[in-house]
Design a protein around this motif. Structure first.
Motif, PDB file in Angstrom:
ATOM      1  N   PRO A 109      48.860  11.394  19.380  1.00 24.72           N
ATOM      2  CA  PRO A 109      49.496  10.392  20.245  1.00 24.72           C
ATOM      3  C   PRO A 109      50.324  11.008  21.378  1.00 24.72           C
ATOM      4  N   GLY A 110      50.856  12.208  21.170  1.00 23.07           N
ATOM      5  CA  GLY A 110      51.672  12.854  22.187  1.00 23.07           C
ATOM      6  C   GLY A 110      50.880  13.721  23.147  1.00 23.07           C
ATOM      7  N   CYS A 111      49.586  13.530  23.220  1.00 27.03           N
ATOM      8  CA  CYS A 111      48.720  14.313  24.096  1.00 27.03           C
ATOM      9  C   CYS A 111      49.261  14.279  25.534  1.00 27.03           C
ATOM     10  N   PRO A 112      49.369  15.446  26.187  1.00 30.12           N
ATOM     11  CA  PRO A 112      49.924  15.482  27.542  1.00 30.12           C
ATOM     12  C   PRO A 112      49.134  14.669  28.580  1.00 30.12           C
ATOM     13  N   VAL A 113      47.855  14.408  28.338  1.00 31.45           N
ATOM     14  CA  VAL A 113      47.059  13.637  29.302  1.00 31.45           C
ATOM     15  C   VAL A 113      46.805  12.211  28.822  1.00 31.45           C
ATOM     16  N   ALA A 114      47.663  11.720  27.938  1.00 33.53           N
ATOM     17  CA  ALA A 114      47.488  10.381  27.369  1.00 33.53           C
ATOM     18  C   ALA A 114      47.411   9.298  28.442  1.00 33.53           C
ATOM     19  N   GLY A 115      48.176   9.427  29.493  1.00 35.63           N
ATOM     20  CA  GLY A 115      48.155   8.420  30.552  1.00 35.63           C
ATOM     21  C   GLY A 115      46.981   8.570  31.501  1.00 35.63           C
ATOM     22  N   GLU A 116      46.441   9.783  31.587  1.00 36.88           N
ATOM     23  CA  GLU A 116      45.363  10.050  32.538  1.00 36.88           C
ATOM     24  C   GLU A 116      43.966   9.883  31.950  1.00 36.88           C
ATOM     25  N   MET A 117      43.792  10.234  30.689  1.00 39.19           N
ATOM     26  CA  MET A 117      42.447  10.245  30.114  1.00 39.19           C
ATOM     27  C   MET A 117      41.746   8.887  30.160  1.00 39.19           C
ATOM     28  N   PRO A 118      42.429   7.776  29.866  1.00 37.62           N
ATOM     29  CA  PRO A 118      41.729   6.482  29.996  1.00 37.62           C
ATOM     30  C   PRO A 118      41.233   6.219  31.424  1.00 37.62           C
ATOM     31  N   ILE A 119      41.963   6.713  32.406  1.00 39.68           N
ATOM     32  CA  ILE A 119      41.536   6.553  33.802  1.00 39.68           C
ATOM     33  C   ILE A 119      40.286   7.390  34.051  1.00 39.68           C
ATOM     34  N   TRP A 120      40.249   8.609  33.510  1.00 39.64           N
ATOM     35  CA  TRP A 120      39.063   9.471  33.644  1.00 39.64           C
ATOM     36  C   TRP A 120      37.843   8.797  33.021  1.00 39.64           C
ATOM     37  N   VAL A 121      38.053   8.197  31.846  1.00 33.38           N
ATOM     38  CA  VAL A 121      36.960   7.505  31.148  1.00 33.38           C
ATOM     39  C   VAL A 121      36.485   6.321  31.982  1.00 33.38           C
ATOM     40  N   LYS A 122      37.424   5.526  32.461  1.00 27.49           N
ATOM     41  CA  LYS A 122      37.064   4.359  33.269  1.00 27.49           C
ATOM     42  C   LYS A 122      36.293   4.787  34.518  1.00 27.49           C
ATOM     43  N   ASN A 123      36.757   5.809  35.203  1.00 25.43           N
ATOM     44  CA  ASN A 123      36.088   6.274  36.415  1.00 25.43           C
ATOM     45  C   ASN A 123      34.680   6.796  36.122  1.00 25.43           C
ATOM     46  N   PHE A 181      45.033   3.796  18.100  1.00 25.54           N
ATOM     47  CA  PHE A 181      45.433   4.900  17.219  1.00 25.54           C
ATOM     48  C   PHE A 181      45.206   4.574  15.749  1.00 25.54           C
ATOM     49  N   ASP A 182      44.471   3.494  15.504  1.00 21.96           N
ATOM     50  CA  ASP A 182      44.152   3.118  14.135  1.00 21.96           C
ATOM     51  C   ASP A 182      42.651   2.885  14.051  1.00 21.96           C
ATOM     52  N   PRO A 183      41.916   3.666  13.316  1.00 15.99           N
ATOM     53  CA  PRO A 183      42.415   4.746  12.452  1.00 15.99           C
ATOM     54  C   PRO A 183      42.774   5.977  13.284  1.00 15.99           C
ATOM     55  N   PRO A 184      43.711   6.770  12.754  1.00 20.56           N
ATOM     56  CA  PRO A 184      44.069   7.986  13.474  1.00 20.56           C
ATOM     57  C   PRO A 184      42.888   8.954  13.532  1.00 20.56           C
ATOM     58  N   TRP A 185      42.805   9.679  14.630  1.00 21.25           N
ATOM     59  CA  TRP A 185      41.745  10.676  14.782  1.00 21.25           C
ATOM     60  C   TRP A 185      41.993  11.828  13.827  1.00 21.25           C
ATOM     61  N   ASP A 186      40.902  12.383  13.282  1.00 17.68           N
ATOM     62  CA  ASP A 186      40.977  13.639  12.529  1.00 17.68           C
ATOM     63  C   ASP A 186      39.694  14.417  12.783  1.00 17.68           C
ATOM     64  N   GLN A 187      39.660  15.658  12.356  1.00 22.24           N
ATOM     65  CA  GLN A 187      38.554  16.553  12.670  1.00 22.24           C
ATOM     66  C   GLN A 187      37.216  16.101  12.098  1.00 22.24           C
TER      67      GLN A 187
END
Length: 125
Positions: free
Chosen positions: A74-88, A105-111
Motif C-alpha cells: 500500500p505504501g508503494c512510492p508510485v501508488a498515485g501514478e501507476m493507475p494513471i499509467w494503466v489508464k493511459n 487492497f482486498d485481497p492483499p497482493w502476495d507473491q
C-alpha cells in the motif's frame, strides 16, 4: 411471396452476430493485456500483469473498460501514478472508449499471484 423473415435465417444472423462479437471481445481482451504488459513498477523488473497486480478487467459495451488493480504494498512510492499509467496504456487500445481504474487492497497482493514469467525475471524460484 412471403415477406416475413425466415426463422433459420434470423437464427443464423444472430449466431453470426454473437460470433463476431466474441471474436472482437477476444481481440480487445488480448490487446488490453498487451497494453497492461507495457506498464512496469519502476522498482521491479517485471510488468504489472505478470506480477499479478491486475485483479479484474471488465469490458462492457461501447468499449468501456473497468480495471481493478493493486500494488505490491500500500505504501508503494508510485501508488498515485501507476493507475494513471494503466489508464493511459489501456486508453490507447483501439476499440476502448473509456477506462476506469480502481485501486483495491482486498485481497492483499502476495507473491503467489506472480506468473512463472515474473518469477524467472525476479529469480524467485
Amino acid at each position: 411471396m412471403n415477406d416475413a423473415p425466415n426463422t433459420s435465417e434470423t437464427q443464423r444472423s444472430a449466431t453470426s452476430d454473437r460470433t463476431s462479437q466474441a471474436i472482437e471481445n477476444e481481440r480487445l481482451t488480448n490487446d488490453i493485456v498487451k497494453a497492461l504488459k507495457t506498464v512496469y513498477d519502476p522498482e521491479i523488473p517485471a510488468d504489472i500483469y505478470e506480477l499479478g497486480l491486475i485483479y479484474r478487467v471488465d469490458i462492457a459495451e461501447e468499449g468501456f473498460v473497468e480495471i481493478d488493480m493493486t500494488l505490491t504494498a500500500p505504501g508503494c512510492p508510485v501508488a498515485g501514478e501507476m493507475p494513471i499509467w494503466v489508464k493511459n496504456a489501456v486508453s490507447a487500445v483501439p476499440g476502448v472508449s473509456e477506462v476506469k481504474v480502481n485501486m483495491v487492497f482486498d485481497p492483499p497482493w502476495d507473491q503467489s499471484r506472480m506468473s512463472d514469467e515474473a518469477r524467472v525475471a525476479l529469480d524467485m524460484w
